[in-house]
Design a protein around this motif. Structure first.
Motif, PDB file in Angstrom:
ATOM      1  N   HIS A 246       0.854  -1.202   0.000  1.00 43.59           N
ATOM      2  CA  HIS A 246       0.000   0.000   0.000  1.00 43.59           C
ATOM      3  C   HIS A 246       0.892   1.256   0.000  1.00 43.59           C
ATOM      4  O   HIS A 246       1.869   1.320   0.751  1.00 43.59           O
ATOM      5  CB  HIS A 246      -0.921   0.009   1.222  1.00 43.59           C
ATOM      6  N   CYS A 284     -10.852   6.916  -2.159  1.00 46.75           N
ATOM      7  CA  CYS A 284      -9.821   6.404  -1.252  1.00 46.75           C
ATOM      8  C   CYS A 284      -9.429   7.494  -0.231  1.00 46.75           C
ATOM      9  O   CYS A 284      -9.192   8.643  -0.613  1.00 46.75           O
ATOM     10  CB  CYS A 284      -8.597   5.985  -2.071  1.00 46.75           C
ATOM     11  N   CYS A 287      -6.162   9.408  -1.062  1.00 51.06           N
ATOM     12  CA  CYS A 287      -5.924   9.968  -2.402  1.00 51.06           C
ATOM     13  C   CYS A 287      -5.333  11.386  -2.387  1.00 51.06           C
ATOM     14  O   CYS A 287      -4.589  11.747  -3.290  1.00 51.06           O
ATOM     15  CB  CYS A 287      -7.157   9.867  -3.285  1.00 51.06           C
ATOM     16  N   CYS A 290      -1.596  10.631  -2.106  1.00 44.56           N
ATOM     17  CA  CYS A 290      -1.005   9.484  -2.806  1.00 44.56           C
ATOM     18  C   CYS A 290      -0.456   9.910  -4.167  1.00 44.56           C
ATOM     19  O   CYS A 290      -1.170  10.516  -4.973  1.00 44.56           O
ATOM     20  CB  CYS A 290      -2.072   8.396  -2.980  1.00 44.56           C
ATOM     21  N   CYS A 297      -9.725   6.371  -7.974  1.00 42.18           N
ATOM     22  CA  CYS A 297      -9.466   6.541  -6.532  1.00 42.18           C
ATOM     23  C   CYS A 297     -10.281   7.690  -5.943  1.00 42.18           C
ATOM     24  O   CYS A 297     -10.591   7.693  -4.753  1.00 42.18           O
ATOM     25  CB  CYS A 297      -7.992   6.813  -6.270  1.00 42.18           C
ATOM     26  N   CYS A 315      -6.511  -0.947  -1.893  1.00 43.53           N
ATOM     27  CA  CYS A 315      -5.932  -0.029  -2.880  1.00 43.53           C
ATOM     28  C   CYS A 315      -6.339  -0.490  -4.266  1.00 43.53           C
ATOM     29  O   CYS A 315      -6.274  -1.686  -4.566  1.00 43.53           O
ATOM     30  CB  CYS A 315      -4.402  -0.010  -2.743  1.00 43.53           C
ATOM     31  N   HIS A 316      -6.745   0.457  -5.116  1.00 41.03           N
ATOM     32  CA  HIS A 316      -7.184   0.095  -6.477  1.00 41.03           C
ATOM     33  C   HIS A 316      -6.027  -0.402  -7.345  1.00 41.03           C
ATOM     34  O   HIS A 316      -6.251  -0.916  -8.441  1.00 41.03           O
ATOM     35  CB  HIS A 316      -7.846   1.303  -7.145  1.00 41.03           C
TER      36      HIS A 316
HETATM   37 FE1  SF4 Z   1      -3.373   5.619  -3.915  1.00 42.20          FE
HETATM   38 FE2  SF4 Z   1      -4.326   3.135  -3.931  1.00 42.20          FE
HETATM   39 FE3  SF4 Z   1      -5.680   5.057  -2.728  1.00 42.20          FE
HETATM   40 FE4  SF4 Z   1      -5.540   5.019  -5.337  1.00 42.20          FE
HETATM   41  S1  SF4 Z   1      -6.521   3.499  -4.056  1.00 42.20           S
HETATM   42  S2  SF4 Z   1      -5.255   6.805  -4.041  1.00 42.20           S
HETATM   43  S3  SF4 Z   1      -3.504   4.222  -5.678  1.00 42.20           S
HETATM   44  S4  SF4 Z   1      -3.690   4.295  -2.146  1.00 42.20           S
END
Ligand code: SF4
Length: 318
Positions: A246, A284, A287, A290, A297, A315-316
């Motif tokens: 992650h 997320c 996001c 990230c 996300c 996490c996607h």
């Molecule tokens: Fe980052 Fe994963 Fe969250 Fe997307 S899903 S913002 S890639 S942590």
């Protein structure tokens, strides 16, 4: 890891929201589920405000839940009340960052440790006195300390007394909330060694909460990584450095050797501050910080998925 098939504790879809006076709602813990096995040390790590201490308070029933369930040895203990709640407290004990807050400054150390034994009518005064000496010896505190007051002890000694008090009721689960964070590194190591020895001797299960990934990894079998009230990754401690995927866990790992990482300070390697728990986005939770954030996300919350043995990630990218 000494795992048995049946979990001693199952936390299911735990959510805690606080309604603020201005009408807004703060989500401290958001749909969190995990299991704790007998003899296991489960670490929970994350920045200040990620919900880890709220989980500790809910498990020790210092806080109520908004929704979700806590199953202990097969029994739902989420909403226990009265004597049932009091009796259940014997099985869940907590060691805080600052033990002094839970000590009465007017009580001598011997009385602080024997108090729970007397409160629960487990023994008479004479027996409790003998048991207290035994418990203090177990944590490396000599008999002459029984007559001292807490302000006469060093930080490490206070934490040892707090541990003696926590094990006095023969609990099955001890929740350590930043229990070593305020100690010097050498004392921190001694207290962790003590906790590990007691765990082996008494088959205790620990939930070890901290902001310092290196310390949490040192004592834990598995680690839950939390961000803004949600679990983003669960992984075996011995796989953490090699297998964590992650983006937030990886950023935490990058910061492990940073002396700048404090309880409330910004983590090296992650830009910006965590968003307010009053303003949780639809997608997320990570996001806004990230570097791998995609369109998906922003709109879709990633589910915590099992991607390997004892390894789950939200996490996607995976
Ligand atoms: Fe980052 Fe994963 Fe969250 Fe997307 S899903 S913002 S890639 S942590």
């Amino acid at each position: 890891m000494r795992k048995k098939k049946e979990a001693i504790l199952k936390v299911k879809n735990l959510t805690k929201k606080f309604n603020l006076q201005d009408g807004r709602t703060l989500t401290a813990v958001d749909n969190v589920s995990f299991k704790l096995f007998p003899g296991e040390c489960l670490g929970i790590v994350g920045e200040s405000g990620c919900g880890k201490s709220t989980i500790a308070k809910i498990l020790t029933q210092l806080e109520t839940v908004t929704s979700g369930n806590i199953i202990y040895n097969g029994k739902d203990i989420t909403n226990l009340k009265g004597e049932e709640l009091r009796q259940n407290r014997k099985k869940f004990q907590m060691v805080f960052q600052d033990p002094v807050e839970s000590f009465n400054p007017r009580m001598k150390i011997g009385d602080i440790v024997s108090e729970p034994l007397l409160n629960f009518n487990l023994m008479n005064k004479h027996e409790a006195k003998a048991e207290t000496k035994k418990l203090l010896k177990m944590v490396g505190i000599t008999e002459d300390f029984t007559k001292r007051y807490s302000h006469q002890l060093s930080g490490g000694q206070k934490q040892r007394v707090a541990i003696a008090r926590a094990i006095s009721l023969n609990p099955e689960i001890i929740i350590c909330d930043e229990a070593t964070s305020a100690l010097d590194v050498s004392i921190q190591e001694q207290v962790i060694e003590l906790l590990m020895n007691l765990q082996k001797e008494r088959n205790l299960s620990y939930i070890f909460i901290g902001h310092d990934l290196a310390v949490v990894r040192n004592i834990s079998h598995r680690i839950i990584v939390m961000y803004l009230g949600q679990i983003v990754e669960v992984i075996d401690s011995d796989k953490l450095v090699t297998d964590a995927i992650h983006p937030y866990t990886k950023a935490l790992l990058d910061s492990v050797f940073s002396i700048k990482m404090g309880n409330n300070s910004e983590i090296e390697g992650i830009k910006g501050e965590p968003p307010s728990p009053l303003d949780i986005q639809a997608g997320c939770v990570f996001c806004s910080r990230c570097t791998k954030c995609m369109d998906k996300c922003l709109n879709e919350k990633p589910k915590l998925k099992e991607i390997g043995r004892n390894h789950s990630v939200a996490c996607h990218l995976y």
